[in-house]
Design an enzyme around this catalytic site. Structure first.
Site, PDB file in Angstrom:
ATOM      1  N   HIS A 142      17.829   6.481  11.696  1.00  0.00           N
ATOM      2  CA  HIS A 142      18.660   6.711  12.883  1.00  0.00           C
ATOM      3  C   HIS A 142      18.465   5.547  13.839  1.00  0.00           C
ATOM      4  O   HIS A 142      17.374   5.010  13.951  1.00  0.00           O
ATOM      5  CB  HIS A 142      18.252   8.022  13.579  1.00  0.00           C
ATOM      6  CG  HIS A 142      19.289   8.534  14.519  1.00  0.00           C
ATOM      7  ND1 HIS A 142      19.405   8.072  15.805  1.00  0.00           N
ATOM      8  CD2 HIS A 142      20.267   9.446  14.343  1.00  0.00           C
ATOM      9  CE1 HIS A 142      20.418   8.693  16.388  1.00  0.00           C
ATOM     10  NE2 HIS A 142      20.965   9.532  15.532  1.00  0.00           N
TER      11      HIS A 142
ATOM     12  N   ASP B 266      22.198  14.889   9.393  1.00  0.00           N
ATOM     13  CA  ASP B 266      23.124  15.020   8.257  1.00  0.00           C
ATOM     14  C   ASP B 266      22.435  15.386   6.953  1.00  0.00           C
ATOM     15  O   ASP B 266      23.094  15.689   5.959  1.00  0.00           O
ATOM     16  CB  ASP B 266      23.870  13.692   8.068  1.00  0.00           C
ATOM     17  CG  ASP B 266      24.795  13.419   9.240  1.00  0.00           C
ATOM     18  OD1 ASP B 266      24.583  12.426   9.950  1.00  0.00           O
ATOM     19  OD2 ASP B 266      25.689  14.255   9.476  1.00  0.00           O
TER      20      ASP B 266
END
Ligand code: SDX
Length: 430
Positions: free
Chosen positions: A306, A364
């Site tokens: 991320h 996700d």
């Protein structure tokens, strides 16, 4: 608020740049005088350390893995709240009281239907069109129908447009799914809650009653909460940039949907499922971990890493819990994809490459497994992410439009092209 300053010395000139402090997070260096004073631009591809706005909506602490919506930790909202209440919080800044919540939910609910002619857009798509392609098209087309909520200078019209977007996204998303199946569209049912209504529009058929499974409705509602906003991510920054030109809200949200689609962003949930299916077996995990670490191999471990979180994404932890609940409810707790995902997560989190680069599972990583257990196809995963993120996009757009300092976004560049030269006639070129 300027708390101190930083001194920049360049080519014999000294410039004191204000350092501004927020209510939480790093201070920022205010560089607005840089070009006029020192004829310098800043250079930050991907905006890794660039604040493009002031905001009061969402705060992320990437080092500690904290996510707050208007100050409330995401874990508390996921456990105690619901998506409509969180939507009100993101839009208006505080949790609603009973009367405020009832009025908000009632108003959003009654905007759930779409103009009947919007159905005609679907017929123009191939049945196998990716539903995100459909969503980009039909959401942008809403501005062709709702002319009474396009004047962005009118706060009431901005609010109506926001309610329409929040209310119609589930209907349009479910229509995209039904269209892919060749099944008739299902109208929203005002007696149902937001998430239950969406599941019914997705899975009901005219020839029999459809009772929404409350466990799945709650899981969907929690997933929408987790995806609702995430400060200045790529799609939100896109919505703000589109909105800064004065584009209407429907066009801005369509731009956000387009940006979210990419596999590096919201498209990752679909990419995770495709990756797990490609890995296929626990025995092949080391091969793919090796590929993910190979700089010459474009393969990345989808659902890992991320830009901001250098710790476990707090949403992934909540999503993991939901995963177990849904798989148990659906009687597939030993789903081979979940077994594979858990083993992949375990191996990756023990691997020096992932540890040293602080690559953890993100929001996700688990969502696709839950959606699959609910009977939702991978092509719809990012559509549901867009459905959830619409309230965040709208809240950020509303905040930007209402900001008196707001101006059109216009980044500059470091030019590396050919310096000025003169045109030559074609018969004189070599
Ligand atoms: C979302 O911004 C948001 O808030 C987004 C989001 C939201 O709610 O809006 O949180 C939603 O988009 C989550 C992210 C979903 N994407 C994926 O899961 C795709 C896989 N992840 C990677 O593509 C990547 O991690 C990104 C795109 C998410 C972040 O990319 P960055 O910012 O370039 O990552 P980084 O600079 O932190 O990478 C550090 C290093 C790099 O290697 P080096 O150049 O230092 O040698 O780690 C490597 C990267 O190549 N790396 C990975 C990796 N992610 C980063 N290596 C293998 N597999 C990965 N998944």
């Amino acid at each position: 608020m300027s708390s101190s300053s930083a001194q920049l010395i360049y080519q014999g000139k000294t410039l004191n740049l204000p350092v501004l402090s927020g209510s939480d997070g790093p201070d920022v260096l205010d560089i607005r005088e840089l070009y006029s004073s020192l004829n310098l631009f800043t250079y930050d591809p991907g905006f890794t350390v660039t604040a493009n706005c002031e905001s009061k909506i969402t705060f992320i602490d990437g080092e500690d893995g904290r996510l707050l919506y208007r100050g409330y930790p995401i874990q508390q909202l996921a456990e105690h709240s619901d998506f409509m209440e969180v939507s009100y919080l993101l839009l208006y800044g505080n949790l609603p009281n009973i009367t405020e919540k009832e009025k908000f939910v009632s108003c959003v609910t009654r905007h759930g239907m779409v103009h009947e002619q919007i159905r005609n857009f679907y017929g123009g798509f191939r049945r196998d069109a990716h539903p995100m392609a459909i969503m980009v098209g039909v959401v942008g087309a809403l501005s062709a129908f709702y002319h009474d909520s396009l004047d962005i200078k009118d706060p009431r019209q901005r609010e109506i447009a926001s309610y329409r977007l929040l209310a119609k996204m589930p209907t349009l998303a479910a229509m995209a799914y039904k269209y892919s199946l060749g099944q008739p569209f299902v109208y929203p049912q005002n007696s149902l809650g937001y998430s239950a209504n969406f599941l019914r529009m997705m899975f009901a058929v005219p020839c029999e009653d459809y009772i929404v499974n409350p466990v799945l409705a709650k899981a969907m509602d929690r997933i929408l909460i987790l995806h609702a906003d995430h400060e200045q991510n790529a799609s939100t920054a896109t919505v703000r940039l589109a909105g800064s030109s004065g584009a209407n809200p429907f066009a801005c949200i369509a731009a956000g949907i387009a940006a979210l689609w990419g596999p590096a962003h919201g498209g990752a949930n679909e990419a995770v499922l495709n990756m797990l299916s490609e890995i296929g077996d626990v025995s092949r995990i080391p091969e793919y971990i090796k590929r993910a670490k190979d700089k010459n191999d474009p393969f990345r471990l989808m659902g890992f890493g991320h830009r901001v979180y250098k710790n476990y994404d707090p949403r992934a932890a909540v999503m993991r819990e939901s995963c177990y609940e849904v798989l148990n409810e659906m009687g597939v707790k030993n789903d081979p994809l979940l077994v594979l995902a858990l083993e992949l997560e375990r191996i990756a989190l023990e691997d020096e490459y992932f540890i040293s680069k602080k690559l953890y599972p993100n929001v996700d990583f688990y969502s696709g497994i839950i959606f699959k257990a609910m009977g939702i196809p991978a092509s719809m995963f990012t559509v549901i992410f867009a459905l959830a993120r619409t309230v965040g996009w709208v809240a950020q757009w509303m905040e930007m439009i209402a900001d008196p300092l707001q101006k059109i976004g216009r980044p500059r560049q470091l030019y590396q092209g050919v310096v000025e030269r003169n045109y030559t006639e074609i018969n004189k070129r070599v």
